[in-house]
Design an enzyme around this catalytic site. Structure first.
Site, PDB file in Angstrom:
ATOM      1  CG  ASP A  17      -1.729   1.226   1.379  1.00  0.00           C
ATOM      2  OD1 ASP A  17      -2.492   1.535   0.436  1.00  0.00           O
ATOM      3  OD2 ASP A  17      -1.617   1.904   2.412  1.00  0.00           O
ATOM      4  CG  ASP A  19      -1.626   8.711   1.613  1.00  0.00           C
ATOM      5  OD1 ASP A  19      -0.861   8.947   2.562  1.00  0.00           O
ATOM      6  OD2 ASP A  19      -2.319   9.589   1.080  1.00  0.00           O
TER       7      ASP A  19
END
Length: 269
Positions: A17, A19
């Site tokens: 992932d 952010d």
């Protein structure tokens, strides 16, 4: 949970992932650059997997590189690219109306789909920061007229330099209220984005681990797809709210790391 000592041998590749896991906005989370370089130095395959539909893979790679995190566009899987692939697989060359930004429009065109506002077969909606009443009206009429509804990602809020902003899921709530239609959701926590990414790696889900900071999206998506899961307490999930998110999500990650330095240590054992 897996024993932490076997992390280096537990999985063949990683879906990471962005952010909240590698950065906050334009600020790199400490250790993110070192972690990705460690993966690269060891020849461990990875893909950056994001619900963000507004950017192209090239944009995402540039954003990472500007912060000092090594990244190439071919390492990036966005919900927009996965949505375009999903439609192109089941209905090649179909007519698509898009509500979204450059990342979504580019992905749809590159997948060989026909962008139109006249009798579309599909309505594909992502984040659209120029969303208007007129766009809501168009979307409602298309869907009520028989178009299938695809949502890139269900995020209700997204972070920005100035605070939280309404996300694609918030815009979708208005469309769903107007039409009564439930969309096919591509991004996390759906397993569609995860399957798209593992297929690109050429690996089975059980051979891949998802690394992320959000129990409700990243970790849930990994578990839904049959992947391993590594939670980092670097963003949405923190030591203070971990128990709350464990209860809300109803799932447990295989590994929990307090920060990216700890994760790197587990990789290098």
């Amino acid at each position: 949970m897996r024993e932490r000592t076997d992390l280096n041998e537990a999985w063949k590749a990683f879906l990471i992932d962005l952010d909240g896991t590698l950065y906050h906005g334009t600020h790199m989370i400490p250790g993110a650059d070192e972690l990705i370089r460690e993966f690269n130095d060891r020849g461990i395959p990875l893909l950056f997997v994001t619900n963000n539909s507004s950017r192209t893979p090239e944009d995402v790679a540039e954003h990472l590189s500007n912060m000092g995190i090594p990244a190439d566009a071919d390492q990036v899987c966005t919900s927009a690219v996965a949505a375009a692939h999903y439609i192109a697989e089941i209905a090649p060359g179909s007519r698509v109306a898009a509500i979204g930004e450059n990342g979504l429009l580019t992905a749809l065109e590159q997948a060989g789909l026909q962008l139109t506002k006249e009798q579309p077969d599909y309505v594909v909606q992502g984040i659209d920061r120029s969303f208007t009443y007129d766009k809501l009206t168009e979307a409602a009429r298309w869907i009520l007229g028989g178009a299938k509804y695809i949502l890139t990602n269900p995020d209700l809020l997204l972070p920005s330099q100035d605070g939280l902003l309404p996300g694609a899921g918030t815009l979708s709530a208005a469309i769903r209220a107007a039409t009564g239609a439930e969309p096919v959701v591509i991004g996390k926590p759906s397993d569609i984005l995860m399957k798209f990414a593992t297929d690109r790696l050429g690996l089975q889900p059980q051979d891949v681990a998802v690394i992320g900071d959000n129990m409700l999206t990243d970790i849930s998506a990994g578990i839904n797809a049959g992947c391993g899961t590594i939670l980092t307490l670097t963003g949405i999930t923190t030591p203070d709210n971990l128990d709350t998110f464990l209860a809300r999500s109803g799932v447990k990650p295989d590994v929990i790391c307090s920060d990216l330095h700890e994760l790197k240590q587990l990789i290098t054992r």
